[in-house]
Design an enzyme around this catalytic site. Sequence first.
Site, PDB file in Angstrom:
ATOM      1  CG  ASN A   1       2.281   0.585   3.874  1.00 59.31           C
ATOM      2  OD1 ASN A   1       1.957  -0.703   3.688  1.00 59.31           O
ATOM      3  ND2 ASN A   1       3.499   0.998   3.948  1.00 59.31           N
ATOM      4  N   GLY A   2       0.149  -1.020   6.268  1.00 59.24           N
ATOM      5  CA  GLY A   2       0.670  -2.193   7.154  1.00 59.24           C
ATOM      6  C   GLY A   2      -0.499  -3.067   7.727  1.00 59.24           C
TER       7      GLY A   2
ATOM      8  CD  GLU B   1       8.091 -10.825 -11.217  1.00 60.48           C
ATOM      9  OE1 GLU B   1       7.410 -10.408  -9.889  1.00 60.48           O
ATOM     10  OE2 GLU B   1       9.260 -10.786 -11.107  1.00 60.48           O
TER      11      GLU B   1
ATOM     12  CB  CYS C   1      -0.903   0.157   0.914  1.00 60.60           C
ATOM     13  SG  CYS C   1      -1.962  -1.271   1.414  1.00 60.60           S
TER      14      CYS C   1
ATOM     15  CD1 TRP D   1      -0.589  -6.011  -3.717  1.00 57.42           C
ATOM     16  CD2 TRP D   1      -0.491  -6.670  -1.614  1.00 57.42           C
ATOM     17  NE1 TRP D   1      -0.497  -7.213  -3.644  1.00 57.42           N
ATOM     18  CE2 TRP D   1      -0.149  -7.855  -2.386  1.00 57.42           C
ATOM     19  CE3 TRP D   1      -0.295  -6.920  -0.261  1.00 57.42           C
ATOM     20  CZ2 TRP D   1       0.222  -9.168  -1.758  1.00 57.42           C
ATOM     21  CZ3 TRP D   1      -0.188  -8.178   0.517  1.00 57.42           C
ATOM     22  CH2 TRP D   1       0.300  -9.179  -0.460  1.00 57.42           C
TER      23      TRP D   1
ATOM     24  CE  LYS E   1      10.462  -2.541  -7.894  1.00 58.94           C
ATOM     25  NZ  LYS E   1      10.991  -3.789  -8.725  1.00 58.94           N
TER      26      LYS E   1
ATOM     27  CE  LYS F   1      11.596 -10.477 -12.773  1.00 52.58           C
ATOM     28  NZ  LYS F   1      12.483 -10.392 -11.770  1.00 52.58           N
TER      29      LYS F   1
ATOM     30  CD  GLU G   1      15.204 -12.797 -11.203  1.00 47.50           C
ATOM     31  OE1 GLU G   1      14.685 -13.274 -10.138  1.00 47.50           O
ATOM     32  OE2 GLU G   1      14.673 -11.600 -11.519  1.00 47.50           O
TER      33      GLU G   1
ATOM     34  CG  HIS H   1      17.285 -36.797  -9.808  1.00 48.65           C
ATOM     35  ND1 HIS H   1      17.734 -37.934  -9.346  1.00 48.65           N
ATOM     36  CD2 HIS H   1      18.591 -36.000  -9.806  1.00 48.65           C
ATOM     37  CE1 HIS H   1      19.284 -38.201  -9.458  1.00 48.65           C
ATOM     38  NE2 HIS H   1      19.477 -37.054  -9.864  1.00 48.65           N
TER      39      HIS H   1
ATOM     40  NE  ARG I   1       4.609   1.699  -0.674  1.00 50.09           N
ATOM     41  CZ  ARG I   1       5.446   1.373  -0.063  1.00 50.09           C
ATOM     42  NH1 ARG I   1       6.752   1.680  -0.551  1.00 50.09           N
ATOM     43  NH2 ARG I   1       5.346   0.693   1.245  1.00 50.09           N
TER      44      ARG I   1
HETATM   45  O1  M6R Z   1      12.450  -5.016  -2.080  1.00 51.65           O
HETATM   46  P1  M6R Z   1      13.051  -6.422  -2.213  1.00 51.65           P
HETATM   47  O2  M6R Z   1      14.155  -6.636  -3.075  1.00 51.65           O
HETATM   48  O3  M6R Z   1      13.270  -6.918  -0.737  1.00 51.65           O
HETATM   49  O4  M6R Z   1      11.769  -7.455  -2.849  1.00 51.65           O
HETATM   50  C1  M6R Z   1      11.820  -8.676  -2.587  1.00 51.65           C
HETATM   51  C2  M6R Z   1      10.708  -9.369  -3.582  1.00 51.65           C
HETATM   52  O5  M6R Z   1       9.572  -8.923  -3.349  1.00 51.65           O
HETATM   53  C3  M6R Z   1      11.112  -8.856  -4.990  1.00 51.65           C
HETATM   54  O6  M6R Z   1      12.278  -9.162  -5.296  1.00 51.65           O
HETATM   55  C4  M6R Z   1       9.924  -9.506  -5.903  1.00 51.65           C
HETATM   56  O7  M6R Z   1      10.230 -11.071  -5.879  1.00 51.65           O
HETATM   57  C5  M6R Z   1      10.006  -9.118  -7.242  1.00 51.65           C
HETATM   58  N1  M6R Z   1       8.733  -8.741  -7.862  1.00 51.65           N
HETATM   59  C6  M6R Z   1      10.436  -9.781  -8.417  1.00 51.65           C
HETATM   60  O8  M6R Z   1      10.594  -9.146  -9.514  1.00 51.65           O
END
Ligand code: M6R
Length: 614
Positions: free
Chosen positions: A101-102, A494, A2, A75, A609, A491, A487, A510, A27
């Site tokens: 936010n929280g 997501e 948020c 969020w 984010k 990508k 990674e 395996h 956010r």
């Molecule tokens: O801000 P941070 O690097 O701590 O965030 C960690 C994850 O939330 C962040 O890397 C998330 O997996 C991304 N959306 C990946 O693209």
Amino acid sequence: MCGIVGYIGDENAYKVLIGGLHRLEYRGYDSAGVALVSPEGHLNVYKARGKVSNLENFCKDKNTDGLVGIAHTRWATHGEPSDCNAHPHFSEDGNIALVHNGTIENYKILKDALMEHGCKFHSETDTEVLVQLIEYIRINNKCSLVDAVREALRQVVGAYAIAVIEKNNPDTIIAARQSSPLVIGIGDNDFFLASDATPFVEFTDNVVYVEDGQIAVIKRGEPLKLLDLDNRESTVDVKKLQISISQLEKGGYPHFMLKEIFEQPETLRDCIRGRVVDNGRRVILNGVLDNKERFLKAKRIVLVACGTSWHASLLGKYLLQDMCKIPVTVEYASEFRYSNPVLDENDIVIAVSQSGETADTLAAIKIARSMGAFVYGISNVVGSSIPRETHSGTYIHVGPEIGVASTKAFTGQVMVLTLLAICIGHLKGLLSDHEVERLGHHILQIPDYVKRTLELNESIERLSLIYTYARNFLYLGRGYSYPVALEGALKLKEISYIHAEGYPAAEMKHGPIALIDSEMPSVIIAPKDHLYDKIVNNVQQVKARGGNIIAIVSDGDETISGIADHVLKVPDMPECLTPIITSIPLQLLSYHIAINKGKDVDMPRNLAKSVTVE
Ligand code: M6R
């Protein structure tokens, strides 16, 4: 997650707040809302489900006048995304509005108690409890708004950054923070507040980072006041902001993600600047050199992170073990915090986080500190919580990353971890001057290698058309290429919502090999390294089962190039530096597939984010 924004000054608050919400939309974008005190003394609250643009449409024919207001982009945690669960929430008498936010952990107990006193609730959120509690205290104790907020916060367990306004008090905003970020901007005749400083960069570069447990009393025409929960005043430490407006715009690209992918030659140059010096002969990381003894005596390194930062951390393990001969473990911060970790003063805990605000990573840091470990932070956002909670650390300096899918932050993190490993390895006498110079020389060329790799964009765009409608993908790699495979899969998942699994290539036999058929493409990361001959076997195994292969290989490659269906060649370089380069085609591949599918790559569904909740 948020995002919250607040404004008080001489300008139309609505305009400032909407602009701010757009910047904070990364956010969360389940709903947005704004509360304004109008010149006639009304508290106007407008909310809409979905993105900030929906709120703007909703407000088109509404009264948006007023010089003070608060706003929120959500969020969802407690309660589905809906108009009624959207913030701001307001008190039953309609006098007080609040954004948050929280999460309020004890909201149920507080809610039940308030309901016993006749209080009615209109949403399913934890936040509404807070505003009703403030109103209850304000009326029953006949106290000021700030006293009511303070008393309410003393009863609350959980994380919050809040901003509160009151209908009959249009010259004041009360804000407070505990475990969720909050920054205040100080202009000539106005104040801004937000979850980060991006909403007000064009208005002021004077900022105050509110600390945990502080309440900010923001009054028109008066200096900012910071109080703690016992009403003790603390000094206001004004800092200079280090971001510019151009960094927050798309600069001609259709999406932030694409802009951020293409920025990498520059962001990596910024990341290296002043750290790899004397033509590559020396690697300097002040955060390490200033704490030389701690690093020299370290018996173990524990990396804690989440998501993409965890993948970068896994690469950190390979790098640190290779160059420093220290045992390294890599932990998901969310698991680490509840795993009864055993740490002591001989351990170094490295927390890796782009935002510097990830709740689980912050919690892991607190535990590590409490057990005597030395805690080192690797973050991007200057002034965020993680750099402030750690003993020492390094910024990756890649500039604001706005696309929810992390790209340039990942390569920046890997770069800093590489420098860290070289710096410690050299300090320990395990890397010779010659070896440092050899690596330093290649590191200085990385921005150019990345630039050359980005030239693959058009081929990758064409390639993406073939696989846009695949339902599953397998990403395979060995050694340094295994975290890259993880990674790459993340990508794709997501932003395109295609299921993808990253796997160590040799583990495939395996289990996952059973999945392979002509419908399931495998992306195999196989640069020229000491495991190349081994991964050739894995490539053969996929081919023998009718799988389609997209291979990322080094320039000059012949063997895998002769087997794979599609080949993307990247510059050849020392093994430990390949992840920064091989991750680039994977970023582009997921971007183009998601675009072909018509997905919103900058704001993928359900994500945010900055993950400031557990
Ligand atoms: O801000 P941070 O690097 O701590 O965030 C960690 C994850 O939330 C962040 O890397 C998330 O997996 C991304 N959306 C990946 O693209």
